[in-house]
Write a protein that holds these residues in place. Structure first.
Motif, PDB file in Angstrom:
ATOM      1  N   ILE A  67      71.284  -1.929 -16.865  1.00 52.68           N
ATOM      2  CA  ILE A  67      70.841  -1.128 -15.722  1.00 52.68           C
ATOM      3  C   ILE A  67      70.006  -1.998 -14.796  1.00 52.68           C
ATOM      4  O   ILE A  67      69.380  -2.964 -15.227  1.00 52.68           O
ATOM      5  CB  ILE A  67      70.040   0.121 -16.149  1.00 52.68           C
ATOM      6  CG1 ILE A  67      68.984  -0.200 -17.197  1.00 52.68           C
ATOM      7  CG2 ILE A  67      70.920   1.195 -16.671  1.00 52.68           C
ATOM      8  CD1 ILE A  67      68.246   1.038 -17.702  1.00 52.68           C
ATOM      9  N   SER A  68      70.053  -1.670 -13.528  1.00 47.19           N
ATOM     10  CA  SER A  68      69.186  -2.383 -12.583  1.00 47.19           C
ATOM     11  C   SER A  68      68.593  -1.355 -11.642  1.00 47.19           C
ATOM     12  O   SER A  68      69.094  -0.226 -11.531  1.00 47.19           O
ATOM     13  CB  SER A  68      69.988  -3.428 -11.811  1.00 47.19           C
ATOM     14  OG  SER A  68      70.740  -2.795 -10.810  1.00 47.19           O
ATOM     15  N   LYS A  70      67.290  -0.863  -7.732  1.00 47.49           N
ATOM     16  CA  LYS A  70      67.155  -1.396  -6.367  1.00 47.49           C
ATOM     17  C   LYS A  70      66.627  -0.287  -5.489  1.00 47.49           C
ATOM     18  O   LYS A  70      67.227   0.790  -5.440  1.00 47.49           O
ATOM     19  CB  LYS A  70      68.531  -1.855  -5.850  1.00 47.49           C
ATOM     20  CG  LYS A  70      68.706  -3.354  -5.964  1.00 47.49           C
ATOM     21  CD  LYS A  70      69.905  -3.823  -5.150  1.00 47.49           C
ATOM     22  CE  LYS A  70      70.453  -5.094  -5.781  1.00 47.49           C
ATOM     23  NZ  LYS A  70      71.904  -5.072  -5.909  1.00 47.49           N
ATOM     24  N   GLN A  74      68.497   3.736  -9.709  1.00 52.52           N
ATOM     25  CA  GLN A  74      69.031   3.069 -10.905  1.00 52.52           C
ATOM     26  C   GLN A  74      70.545   2.903 -10.756  1.00 52.52           C
ATOM     27  O   GLN A  74      71.244   3.841 -10.381  1.00 52.52           O
ATOM     28  CB  GLN A  74      68.705   3.920 -12.127  1.00 52.52           C
ATOM     29  CG  GLN A  74      69.394   3.432 -13.403  1.00 52.52           C
ATOM     30  CD  GLN A  74      69.056   4.270 -14.620  1.00 52.52           C
ATOM     31  OE1 GLN A  74      67.917   4.364 -15.036  1.00 52.52           O
ATOM     32  NE2 GLN A  74      70.049   4.920 -15.183  1.00 52.52           N
ATOM     33  N   ARG A  75      71.043   1.726 -11.049  1.00 53.70           N
ATOM     34  CA  ARG A  75      72.493   1.501 -11.096  1.00 53.70           C
ATOM     35  C   ARG A  75      72.849   1.155 -12.536  1.00 53.70           C
ATOM     36  O   ARG A  75      72.080   0.469 -13.230  1.00 53.70           O
ATOM     37  CB  ARG A  75      72.927   0.333 -10.198  1.00 53.70           C
ATOM     38  CG  ARG A  75      72.465   0.397  -8.765  1.00 53.70           C
ATOM     39  CD  ARG A  75      72.961   1.578  -7.981  1.00 53.70           C
ATOM     40  NE  ARG A  75      74.404   1.679  -7.843  1.00 53.70           N
ATOM     41  CZ  ARG A  75      75.015   2.642  -7.159  1.00 53.70           C
ATOM     42  NH1 ARG A  75      74.311   3.603  -6.578  1.00 53.70           N
ATOM     43  NH2 ARG A  75      76.322   2.681  -7.070  1.00 53.70           N
ATOM     44  N   VAL A  76      74.000   1.643 -12.971  1.00 49.00           N
ATOM     45  CA  VAL A  76      74.439   1.387 -14.348  1.00 49.00           C
ATOM     46  C   VAL A  76      75.709   0.560 -14.323  1.00 49.00           C
ATOM     47  O   VAL A  76      76.640   0.864 -13.562  1.00 49.00           O
ATOM     48  CB  VAL A  76      74.725   2.708 -15.082  1.00 49.00           C
ATOM     49  CG1 VAL A  76      75.151   2.452 -16.519  1.00 49.00           C
ATOM     50  CG2 VAL A  76      73.504   3.572 -15.066  1.00 49.00           C
ATOM     51  N   PHE A  77      75.738  -0.464 -15.156  1.00 53.22           N
ATOM     52  CA  PHE A  77      76.890  -1.364 -15.201  1.00 53.22           C
ATOM     53  C   PHE A  77      77.554  -1.304 -16.571  1.00 53.22           C
ATOM     54  O   PHE A  77      76.871  -1.312 -17.599  1.00 53.22           O
ATOM     55  CB  PHE A  77      76.441  -2.805 -14.914  1.00 53.22           C
ATOM     56  CG  PHE A  77      75.858  -2.956 -13.540  1.00 53.22           C
ATOM     57  CD1 PHE A  77      76.644  -3.379 -12.482  1.00 53.22           C
ATOM     58  CD2 PHE A  77      74.529  -2.629 -13.292  1.00 53.22           C
ATOM     59  CE1 PHE A  77      76.118  -3.494 -11.204  1.00 53.22           C
ATOM     60  CE2 PHE A  77      73.985  -2.729 -12.013  1.00 53.22           C
ATOM     61  CZ  PHE A  77      74.783  -3.168 -10.967  1.00 53.22           C
ATOM     62  N   GLU A  81      80.765  -4.003 -14.252  1.00 59.31           N
ATOM     63  CA  GLU A  81      81.193  -3.150 -13.128  1.00 59.31           C
ATOM     64  C   GLU A  81      80.186  -2.017 -12.901  1.00 59.31           C
ATOM     65  O   GLU A  81      79.748  -1.363 -13.854  1.00 59.31           O
ATOM     66  CB  GLU A  81      82.575  -2.560 -13.469  1.00 59.31           C
ATOM     67  CG  GLU A  81      83.109  -1.648 -12.387  1.00 59.31           C
ATOM     68  CD  GLU A  81      84.337  -0.863 -12.857  1.00 59.31           C
ATOM     69  OE1 GLU A  81      84.991  -1.264 -13.839  1.00 59.31           O
ATOM     70  OE2 GLU A  81      84.614   0.174 -12.223  1.00 59.31           O
ATOM     71  N   ASP A  82      79.842  -1.798 -11.641  1.00 56.74           N
ATOM     72  CA  ASP A  82      78.920  -0.713 -11.307  1.00 56.74           C
ATOM     73  C   ASP A  82      79.654   0.629 -11.446  1.00 56.74           C
ATOM     74  O   ASP A  82      80.564   0.924 -10.666  1.00 56.74           O
ATOM     75  CB  ASP A  82      78.410  -0.900  -9.869  1.00 56.74           C
ATOM     76  CG  ASP A  82      77.319   0.100  -9.506  1.00 56.74           C
ATOM     77  OD1 ASP A  82      77.212   1.138 -10.188  1.00 56.74           O
ATOM     78  OD2 ASP A  82      76.580  -0.156  -8.551  1.00 56.74           O
ATOM     79  N   SER A  84      78.029   3.643 -11.620  1.00 57.70           N
ATOM     80  CA  SER A  84      77.020   4.686 -11.355  1.00 57.70           C
ATOM     81  C   SER A  84      77.613   5.972 -10.785  1.00 57.70           C
ATOM     82  O   SER A  84      77.118   7.059 -11.081  1.00 57.70           O
ATOM     83  CB  SER A  84      75.963   4.165 -10.375  1.00 57.70           C
ATOM     84  OG  SER A  84      75.520   2.905 -10.782  1.00 57.70           O
TER      85      SER A  84
END
Ligand code: DC
Length: 222
Positions: A67-68, A70, A74-77, A81-82, A84
């Motif tokens: 997860i990141s 920005k 939260q974005r999940v990979f 691959e994203d 989200s």
């Protein structure tokens, strides 16, 4: 470093409220349901039935999940691959609920969640955050609302995203997931010892955010 755990049933408003609170207090918001959804998607993409623990367990090591954050989102990979957006599709809710009942899935995601709480000041939402993931959190909240209220919110979210759903089906899904999530043997949805119980039935979003902020200020030295 501070940590706040928010648990509760589907559609209680946990993620919307936690995101708003995180922004207000400068905390990192961690949506742990997204991780279970990513595993549900991994099963689907691997052609594995989301109730087949025997098949999914040994394949989990291929599921690279990260997860990141920005700008607070939260974005999940999944395997780089994203995913989200894809994990928010209505059918991914039941898939996530099904895979989340499997002990190997929970063990697989536990360290990732604890690592987030060690590295950042977090407000983390899920089902077992206060009971299992960070039982030593500075504050544990159990957030709930009536099933009808929760179904109404989920229905509005789906419609806003252009998904075709029937209100009765959303309520049925909520009731079934409540049952799944709270009766499973592994880390069932429970109010953690010492968790503050907040009921948002009938509240507007702003009222619920205020209620959570007030509770945090009461219990946590920020
Ligand atoms: O919060 P959500 O609807 O995105 O969660 C999807 C499913 O994942 C939910 O039915 C139960 C499961 N879950 C869990 O078992 N433990 C968590 N900490 C978060 C979610």
């Amino acid at each position: 470093m501070i940590s706040i755990a928010i648990d509760g049933p589907s559609g209680a408003g946990k993620s919307t409220i936690a995101r708003a609170v995180a922004k207000e207090l400068g905390l990192t918001y961690v949506d742990t349901g997204a991780l279970y959804r990513a595993i549900g998607l991994f099963a689907k993409r691997s052609g594995i039935c989301d109730t087949d623990e025997k098949a999914l367990g040994p394949r989990l090591k291929e599921a690279e999940i990260s997860i990141s954050h920005k700008g607070g989102a939260q974005r999940v990979f999944l395997c780089g691959e994203d995913v989200s957006e894809e994990i928010r599709r209505p059918e991914m809710s039941m898939a996530a609920s099904n895979v989340s009942a499997m002990p190997p899935v929970r063990a697989f995601l536990l360290e990732l969640q604890r690592e987030m709480a060690r590295r950042h000041s977090v407000i983390m939402d899920g089902r077992d955050i206060g009971t299992v993931v960070i039982p030593g959190a500075d504050l544990k909240i159990f957030l709930t609302a009536s099933p009808e209220d929760r179904a109404k919110r989920r229905y509005k979210e789906f419609i806003a995203r252009g998904e075709k759903v029937e209100p009765e089906a959303v309520l049925r899904d909520i009731i079934k997931r409540d049952h799944n999530d709270s009766t499973r043997a592994e880390s069932p949805l429970r109010r953690a010892p010492g968790a503050v119980l907040l009921d948002t039935t009938g509240n507007t979003l702003d009222e619920s955010v205020e209620l959570v902020l007030k509770t945090i200020k009461e219990y946590v030295e920020l």
